[in-house]
Design an enzyme around this catalytic site. Structure first.
Site, mmCIF file in Angstrom:
data_model
loop_
_atom_site.group_PDB
_atom_site.id
_atom_site.type_symbol
_atom_site.label_atom_id
_atom_site.label_comp_id
_atom_site.label_asym_id
_atom_site.label_seq_id
_atom_site.Cartn_x
_atom_site.Cartn_y
_atom_site.Cartn_z
ATOM 1 C CG PHE A 145 -1.875 1.189 1.178
ATOM 2 C CD1 PHE A 145 -3.103 1.079 0.529
ATOM 3 C CD2 PHE A 145 -1.547 2.413 1.750
ATOM 4 C CE1 PHE A 145 -3.975 2.159 0.455
ATOM 5 C CE2 PHE A 145 -2.417 3.500 1.685
ATOM 6 C CZ PHE A 145 -3.632 3.367 1.029
ATOM 7 C CG ASP A 230 5.449 3.641 2.021
ATOM 8 O OD1 ASP A 230 5.432 4.195 3.139
ATOM 9 O OD2 ASP A 230 4.467 3.629 1.253
ATOM 10 C CE LYS A 259 -1.297 5.691 7.685
ATOM 11 N NZ LYS A 259 -0.852 5.115 6.410
HETATM 12 C C1 LIG Z 1 -1.117 5.379 4.968
HETATM 13 C C2 LIG Z 1 -0.017 4.970 4.068
HETATM 14 C C3 LIG Z 1 0.286 5.689 2.899
HETATM 15 C C4 LIG Z 1 -0.576 6.835 2.417
HETATM 16 O O1 LIG Z 1 -0.544 7.910 3.285
HETATM 17 P P1 LIG Z 1 -1.614 9.100 3.099
HETATM 18 O O2 LIG Z 1 -1.136 10.120 4.109
HETATM 19 O O3 LIG Z 1 -2.947 8.550 3.415
HETATM 20 O O4 LIG Z 1 -1.489 9.572 1.714
HETATM 21 C C5 LIG Z 1 1.360 5.292 2.144
HETATM 22 N N1 LIG Z 1 2.121 4.248 2.502
HETATM 23 C C6 LIG Z 1 1.872 3.526 3.622
HETATM 24 C C7 LIG Z 1 2.756 2.385 3.971
HETATM 25 C C8 LIG Z 1 0.779 3.863 4.429
HETATM 26 O O5 LIG Z 1 0.517 3.144 5.518
#
Ligand SMILES: *Cc1c(COP(=O)(O)O)cnc(C)c1O
Length: 403
Positions: A145, A230, A259
């Protein structure tokens, strides 16, 4: 609370829910409560009901709700300067970048407003890195994701999010997570980067294997390809180290964060080694709000709090404690398949649907999250204490008994 007052609050709650359903685009299947205030690991809804929050805004509220130092910084900075465009130098932004570089592998940072945007920056940086060689392909992982923009959705290896929205930008490919052989087969002279979450979050708390991460690093180094981690969800202390990659002894070339970085204010960051970061030239990338004075002052305070309250160490200790308690539940309930994750990023996979458990727990004053249908996901504030974990696990156990 007298029954008249409670009835009144229930009506107000219903009104909020009604308006929310009437006027907001139906992109979320929202849980029918209206949180109104928070403190530490607890939130209260509009009806005055208190919950222990083990989701904490999907891992956002790492330092807890209403931390006095965060409230103070927001108040003070808002009276000085909330916004300043990136046409000028922003003191807090430079300080935050310095701090992030001190605690990570990176030398330079680009700031934006969300995790998806941080990944967009990473994609653009990787594309420009590969431009001369004609290398534009990015290999992402199945079950990953990376966000909801078209490019980051293009890198997200889960059909349920992608359906309806293609075609995506070309040049993105998916490899089975933790399959070294497949990864090797996917790399071509057109590959500019590999991107992965060291621990997949939305994908159900799935950890990369050390062999896979090490192989990815080796391939990237050997073939002059960028390794992008990420760490939007797993980064910044949650797993018991500042960054999840530090568990593996393998450094990326680029890393994205978001986050928990600014205690609930919108921020994203793309970090890189100097030689990579300096591929960007003025005008290549930008963000109106990115790294503004208010949000970066808060993020700096988050990092200071994490250091002074030793929250990274605490995430490790409390994570161990919490995991042990979850494993003891596994002994009691045969429908619990597995407990996994690191630090305070934990998942409990069930043989049954997670939603009824989540609903039951909420009735009893506990907020948990379900991902992949059957995985209970726990991302509590890193300030959580043993007694609070005990209370939460007690409620969870009662919920299991009743479903
Ligand atoms: C939540 C998340 C995103 C996206 O972040 P947003 O602030 O909602 O755009 C991207 N990568 C990972 C691993 C995430 O958990």
């Amino acid at each position: 609370m007298n029954s008249e007052k409670l009835k009144n609050l229930k009506e107000k709650t219903e009104k909020v829910i009604e308006n929310s359903q009437k006027y907001l685009m139906p992109t979320y299947s929202r849980i029918p409560i209206v949180p109104e205030k928070g403190e530490g690991v607890r939130v209260w809804d509009k009806e005055g009901k208190c919950y222990i929050d083990l989701v904490s805004g999907i891992g956002v509220m790492a330092v807890g709700y209403s931390h006095p130092r965060i409230c103070k910084v927001i108040k003070e900075q808002s009276q000085k300067l909330v916004h300043c465009s990136n046409l000028y130098h922003i003191e807090n932004q430079a300080k935050l970048a310095e701090k992030l570089c001190q605690i990570s592998f990176a030398d330079k940072v680009f700031f934006c407003n969300s995790g998806a945007e941080a990944n967009e920056a990473a994609i653009k940086l990787a594309r420009k890195f590969g431009y001369q060689k004609g290398a534009f392909e990015i290999v992402a992982m199945e079950n990953s994701f990376h966000g909801r923009t078209l490019a980051t959705l293009g890198l997200t290896g889960q059909e349920k999010y992608r359906k309806w929205f293609g075609p995506f930008p070309p040049g993105f490919k998916f490899c089975e997570f933790n399959n070294v052989k497949k990864l090797k087969e996917m790399i071509t002279s057109k590959t500019c980067a590999i991107i992965m979450e060291p621990i997949q979050g939305e994908g159900g708390i799935k950890e990369a294997s050390p062999e896979f991460i090490e192989a990815a690093r080796e391939i990237c180094t050997e073939k002059d390809i960028l390794l992008i981690f990420d760490e939007v969800q797993c980064g910044l202390g949650r797993t018991g180290k500042w960054f999840a990659y530090q568990h593996f002894g393998v450094e990326p070339d680029i890393m994205t964060l978001a986050k928990p970085l600014a205690a609930g204010l919108p921020i994203g960051a793309c970090l890189a080694k100097k030689n990579i970061a300096d591929i960007f030239s003025p005008g290549d990338h930008a963000s109106t709000f990115g790294g503004g004075p208010l949000v970066t002052s808060v993020a700096l305070e988050v990092l200071n709090i994490m250091e002074e309250e030793k929250l990274v160490e605490k995430a490790k200790e409390m994570g161990k404690y919490f995991r042990k308690k979850l494993l003891s539940l596994k002994e009691k309930f045969p429908f619990i398949k597995e407990v996994r994750g690191k630090g305070l990023m934990l998942g409990m996979e069930l043989d049954i649907e997670g939603k009824p458990v989540m609903d039951k727990a909420r009735e009893k004053g506990l907020l948990i999250n379900v991902t992949k249908g059957k995985v209970l996901r726990f991302l509590p504030p890193l300030i959580i204490k043993e007694a609070e974990i005990d209370e939460a696990v007690f409620i969870l156990e009662e919920s299991f008994k009743e479903i």
